[in-house]
Write a protein that holds these residues in place. Structure first.
Motif, PDB file in Angstrom:
ATOM      1  N   ASN A 623     -32.526  95.490   5.211  1.00  0.00           N
ATOM      2  CA  ASN A 623     -31.914  95.691   6.520  1.00  0.00           C
ATOM      3  C   ASN A 623     -32.008  97.120   7.011  1.00  0.00           C
ATOM      4  O   ASN A 623     -31.823  97.387   8.179  1.00  0.00           O
ATOM      5  CB  ASN A 623     -30.436  95.288   6.473  1.00  0.00           C
ATOM      6  N   SER A 624     -32.250  98.077   6.084  1.00  0.00           N
ATOM      7  CA  SER A 624     -32.223  99.468   6.531  1.00  0.00           C
ATOM      8  C   SER A 624     -33.318  99.721   7.548  1.00  0.00           C
ATOM      9  O   SER A 624     -33.145 100.490   8.485  1.00  0.00           O
ATOM     10  CB  SER A 624     -32.319 100.412   5.338  1.00  0.00           C
ATOM     11  N   ILE A 643     -35.051  94.214  21.951  1.00  0.00           N
ATOM     12  CA  ILE A 643     -34.888  94.640  20.542  1.00  0.00           C
ATOM     13  C   ILE A 643     -34.736  93.398  19.658  1.00  0.00           C
ATOM     14  O   ILE A 643     -35.379  93.272  18.615  1.00  0.00           O
ATOM     15  CB  ILE A 643     -33.650  95.562  20.380  1.00  0.00           C
ATOM     16  N   SER A 644     -33.891  92.441  20.109  1.00  0.00           N
ATOM     17  CA  SER A 644     -33.654  91.261  19.253  1.00  0.00           C
ATOM     18  C   SER A 644     -34.924  90.430  19.128  1.00  0.00           C
ATOM     19  O   SER A 644     -35.287  89.989  18.042  1.00  0.00           O
ATOM     20  CB  SER A 644     -32.489  90.421  19.784  1.00  0.00           C
ATOM     21  N   LYS A 645     -35.649  90.240  20.253  1.00  0.00           N
ATOM     22  CA  LYS A 645     -36.885  89.433  20.206  1.00  0.00           C
ATOM     23  C   LYS A 645     -37.910  90.038  19.260  1.00  0.00           C
ATOM     24  O   LYS A 645     -38.545  89.354  18.469  1.00  0.00           O
ATOM     25  CB  LYS A 645     -37.485  89.294  21.604  1.00  0.00           C
ATOM     26  N   MET A 651     -29.281  86.953  19.453  1.00  0.00           N
ATOM     27  CA  MET A 651     -28.425  88.033  19.959  1.00  0.00           C
ATOM     28  C   MET A 651     -27.211  88.261  19.046  1.00  0.00           C
ATOM     29  O   MET A 651     -26.846  89.393  18.752  1.00  0.00           O
ATOM     30  CB  MET A 651     -27.967  87.698  21.390  1.00  0.00           C
ATOM     31  N   THR A 652     -26.605  87.156  18.550  1.00  0.00           N
ATOM     32  CA  THR A 652     -25.431  87.329  17.673  1.00  0.00           C
ATOM     33  C   THR A 652     -25.802  88.091  16.402  1.00  0.00           C
ATOM     34  O   THR A 652     -25.023  88.895  15.891  1.00  0.00           O
ATOM     35  CB  THR A 652     -24.830  85.970  17.268  1.00  0.00           C
ATOM     36  N   GLU A 653     -27.031  87.844  15.888  1.00  0.00           N
ATOM     37  CA  GLU A 653     -27.462  88.549  14.673  1.00  0.00           C
ATOM     38  C   GLU A 653     -27.676  90.034  14.958  1.00  0.00           C
ATOM     39  O   GLU A 653     -27.330  90.886  14.144  1.00  0.00           O
ATOM     40  CB  GLU A 653     -28.764  87.938  14.133  1.00  0.00           C
ATOM     41  N   LEU A 654     -28.221  90.332  16.149  1.00  0.00           N
ATOM     42  CA  LEU A 654     -28.425  91.736  16.513  1.00  0.00           C
ATOM     43  C   LEU A 654     -27.070  92.449  16.602  1.00  0.00           C
ATOM     44  O   LEU A 654     -26.901  93.571  16.109  1.00  0.00           O
ATOM     45  CB  LEU A 654     -29.164  91.846  17.854  1.00  0.00           C
ATOM     46  N   ILE A 655     -26.108  91.775  17.247  1.00  0.00           N
ATOM     47  CA  ILE A 655     -24.775  92.386  17.389  1.00  0.00           C
ATOM     48  C   ILE A 655     -24.182  92.659  16.011  1.00  0.00           C
ATOM     49  O   ILE A 655     -23.580  93.699  15.761  1.00  0.00           O
ATOM     50  CB  ILE A 655     -23.851  91.478  18.244  1.00  0.00           C
ATOM     51  N   TYR A 709     -13.718  86.455  28.967  1.00  0.00           N
ATOM     52  CA  TYR A 709     -14.930  87.070  28.404  1.00  0.00           C
ATOM     53  C   TYR A 709     -15.413  86.227  27.233  1.00  0.00           C
ATOM     54  O   TYR A 709     -14.603  85.626  26.533  1.00  0.00           O
ATOM     55  CB  TYR A 709     -14.643  88.499  27.905  1.00  0.00           C
ATOM     56  N   ASP A 710     -16.739  86.214  27.022  1.00  0.00           N
ATOM     57  CA  ASP A 710     -17.209  85.470  25.847  1.00  0.00           C
ATOM     58  C   ASP A 710     -17.275  86.389  24.629  1.00  0.00           C
ATOM     59  O   ASP A 710     -17.072  87.602  24.725  1.00  0.00           O
ATOM     60  CB  ASP A 710     -18.539  84.762  26.121  1.00  0.00           C
ATOM     61  N   GLU A 711     -17.564  85.774  23.483  1.00  0.00           N
ATOM     62  CA  GLU A 711     -17.503  86.511  22.214  1.00  0.00           C
ATOM     63  C   GLU A 711     -18.471  87.697  22.184  1.00  0.00           C
ATOM     64  O   GLU A 711     -18.121  88.790  21.750  1.00  0.00           O
ATOM     65  CB  GLU A 711     -17.800  85.551  21.049  1.00  0.00           C
ATOM     66  N   ASP A 712     -19.711  87.473  22.663  1.00  0.00           N
ATOM     67  CA  ASP A 712     -20.700  88.568  22.628  1.00  0.00           C
ATOM     68  C   ASP A 712     -20.231  89.765  23.437  1.00  0.00           C
ATOM     69  O   ASP A 712     -20.382  90.916  23.031  1.00  0.00           O
ATOM     70  CB  ASP A 712     -22.059  88.075  23.153  1.00  0.00           C
TER      71      ASP A 712
END
Length: 727
Positions: A623-624, A643-645, A651-655, A709-712
């Motif tokens: 992950n580093s 960045i996520s693509k 998106m949740t994994e990027l966050i 608001y949503d979680e993200d």
């Protein structure tokens, strides 16, 4: 007939094990025979011995090429003629096939191992019809039944193929089969007249434990394995990806582990299996493809990283531990989320298959969440009684060693069942719980449920309590999940009669198998193999409050709770050690750490505490690279979607990756991205919320804003907040 001299002659044993002698007798006398023997009970000898004793060739149908190869090698090892046992499957060339046929025709071959797919081939059927066949043995017979955990459609046709070859006795063998599966096997093969032999399923030397599965499951596994250095073990995961990840984490932490799954090429698989058998490695991390027919007697532990799809699978996989009657520790990690994942996978299957799948899963939930003796629960599932006071191995499970508290929940069960009934049995468990606690959402409002008198009748208790009760009520069959309308909860006959005439219902406490917050680390002794120092945690919390007040920030912006728990587990006494603590990076250690390590250092000296030196669990480092990429590209103000693509992340994994960066104290400026999502007032509103909040748990923020608001969005704002206030 005396069977002892052939037993001694061929296998070198002086006596039979368990039911072996009776089974061999049945076959030698030409009877159809059905054998259920737990893993490690000596099933294969049951057909190998009669085959070696009798005239002609015995056909052994087996589902796995690796398993056939092992057995053929073993039989060849006890005879001077290699032709005594052969495999007939897709891996042979023309010359090899000719050699097999020649040995059978000359009466040399006593055992012919075939895969069901090969047996269907007409050229083999025509050839075998002309030969002397002694009997047909079907190994892993549960594959015949669609109620079995390993169903293979090509097995269903065996009855006709056997009839086409010769009218010979059939022997079926399996290591696990419930009543339903047994009847199905015998009916499908047309041998309902078979002599039946069933050995006890109790393996008294195995210890069963189920622990809550948290985000820290890999750490828990490493701690467990490090206490058993040099001992052999198998760790089962449901996906290939998880197998690779877990094997890698174990290797990085100095443990001798290899992966095993169907995605590896055959050569690597064989090499890893041999390394395990030859003790060149201690641990195999595997999907369920590993272990059928593995005759390693000294596997000391079997860990289920993911709970299996059925109790049969679980029983068979745990059965690979302690076959030499020595120690065998069976540890499963369980979270209800895993069950929901498995249910989702199933929803694309045909209805009949889903129905079976759900029924099997329900049994697994029952086992994981039960507070009764686990051995009794397992044996009951296989139709066997067990005395949990005096039975062999009666105290060999976590529930018997520490009894869980129970409380009377009759009134709550009435509330729950009446809500299911009064909402016309059209909701899934989540909506039933929302109705109980009085939480509105679009679905409930559309059905006008929020206007009903029973809306909110259980609001004095939390959603998690009701969810646990739903599951315990499912296990005793008061409600069932409807398959056709995926997951909708319906009342059963038993549930109806409970409502008419309620009786006592003791609910088990202390079964919170849910993940409490985003960064949970379980640190009680039972679930992590090491205990947090509660006194130290309290001192650290007081210090955190002081530091937070001085800096004018909320306490969680200094260090989060899981970080304090981890400090009280590892006792770091300098900044370098502090930066190995969960959720603390070098930046955070430098900014806030001095007072904390000073306090811990004094505490360690005053209380003469022996500090652990092996609890620092390294990450794989994979992950580093991602983290560095995120830091560089947010600096360049690249859109988060890009960045996520580019890294193949949701998106949740990027966050999640960004949270790990800022929680460990590294700066990360995402203001540019937030401006695209939320206007200034919205940002201010959320920022102020975090400033005043007791905790940074996202669930509490979601409840507070109630759908605004949503979680993200909330998670991204939390990143901005910690970045500016805490780092």
């Amino acid at each position: 007939m005396d069977l002892h001299s052939p037993l001694k002659k061929f296998f070198g044993f002086n006596k039979f094990k368990g039911l072996q002698e009776q089974v061999v007798n049945s076959i030698v006398n030409g009877n159809n025979t059905f054998v259920i023997m737990p893993t490690g009970g000596g099933k294969s000898l049951c057909y190998q011995l009669p085959a070696l004793m009798q005239e002609g060739t015995a056909i052994v149908v087996s589902p796995l090429i690796a398993l056939m190869k092992n057995q053929v090698d073993a039989i060849r090892g006890i005879s001077e003629n290699n032709g005594v046992a052969h495999v007939l499957n897709s891996s042979l060339n023309k010359t090899e096939i000719a050699k097999v046929k020649e040995d059978i025709s000359n009466g040399v071959t006593k055992l012919l191992y075939v895969a069901p797919e090969s047996l269907i081939k007409e050229e083999y059927v025509l050839f075998l019809r002309t030969q002397k066949i002694s009997f047909v043995a079907i190994d892993e017979a549960h594959c015949i039944s669609e109620w079995g955990h390993d169903f293979r459609p090509e097995y269903r046709n065996l009855k006709h193929i056997i009839k086409a070859i010769d009218n010979v006795p059939v022997i079926c063998l399996t290591a696990t089969a419930t009543e339903k599966v047994q009847e199905d096997i015998l009916k499908t093969l047309g041998i309902t007249d078979a002599n039946r032999f069933k050995a006890s399923f109790n393996r008294p030397n195995l210890f069963y434990e189920v622990r809550p599965k948290t985000k820290e499951v890999e750490k828990d596994i490493i701690r467990f394995v490090k206490q058993r250095i040099g001992k052999s073990g198998i760790i089962y995961c449901l996906s290939r990806k998880k197998v690779e990840e877990v094997a890698q984490i174990l290797q990085v932490n100095g443990l001798n582990a290899v992966p095993y799954h169907a995605g590896l090429d055959a050569k690597t698989r064989a090499k890893h299996q041999d390394m395990f058998l030859m003790e060149d490695c201690d641990i195999v991390v595997a999907t369920i493809a590993f272990g059928m027919g593995i005759d390693k007697p000294d596997v000391r532990f079997v860990i289920h990283h993911d709970i299996p799809k059925s109790l049969e699978s679980y029983y068979q996989e745990t059965g690979r531990a302690g076959r030499d009657d020595g120690e065998g520790y069976c540890l499963a990690f369980y979270s209800y989320k895993d069950i929901e994942k498995l249910e989702k996978f199933m929803s694309s299957k045909p209805v009949a298959e889903q129905e079976i799948g759900h029924a099997l899963l329900q049994e697994v939930v029952g086992y994981a969440e039960t507070s009764m003796n686990r051995r009794k629960y397992l044996l009951h599932y296989f139709g066997e009684d067990f005395d949990e006071i005096n039975g062999e191995g009666a105290d060999m499970d976590d529930n018997s060693r520490n009894q869980k508290k129970k409380h009377e929940a009759k009134e709550d069960v009435i509330k729950l069942l009446s809500v299911v009934k009064n909402t016309m049995q059209k909701y899934k468990s989540k909506e039933v719980v929302n109705t109980l606690i009085g939480k509105e959402n679009a679905l409930l409002t559309s059905h006008k449920t929020h206007l009903q008198p029973f809306f909110g009748i259980g609001k004095e208790k939390k959603a998690a309590y009701w969810m646990a009760l739903v599951r315990q009520v499912l296990v005793v069959n008061f409600i069932k999940k409807e398959i056709e309308q995926y997951g909708v909860v319906k009342l059963t006959k038993e549930g109806e009669s409970f409502l008419e005439k309620p009786v006592s219902f003791m609910m088990t406490e202390d079964h919170s198998y849910s993940e409490e917050n985003d960064n949970t680390i379980i640190t009680n002794a039972k679930s992590a193999g090491a205990a947090t120092d509660a006194t130290l945690v309290k001192l650290l919390k007081d210090l955190r409050k002081k530091v937070a007040n001085k800096q004018g920030v909320p306490p969680f912006a200094v260090f989060q709770d899981p970080s304090l728990d981890d400090m009280a587990l590892k006792y770091p006494i300098n900044l370098e050690e502090l930066s190995t603590v969960h959720g603390v990076g070098e930046g955070k250690a430098r900014k806030f750490g001095k007072d904390f390590v000073a306090l811990i250092s004094n505490y360690v000296t005053e209380n003469e505490i022996l500090r652990p030196d092996d609890l620092i669990v390294k990450s794989t480092g994979t992950n580093s690279g991602i983290k560095l990429y995120i830091i560089q590209n947010t600096d360049r103000k690249l859109p988060l979607e890009d960045i996520s693509k580019s890294k193949g992340l949701e998106m949740t994994e990027l966050i999640k990756e960004m949270e790990a960066i800022i929680f460990s104290g590294t700066k990360l400026d995402i203001n540019y991205a937030l401006d695209d999502v939320l206007d200034e007032d919205q940002q201010e509103e959320i920022y102020d919320y975090f400033m005043e909040a007791e905790t940074d748990k996202i669930q509490e923020a979601l409840d507070e804003f109630d759908g605004d608001y949503d979680e993200d969005e909330l998670r991204l704002m939390r990143i901005k907040f910690i970045n500016e206030v805490g780092n």
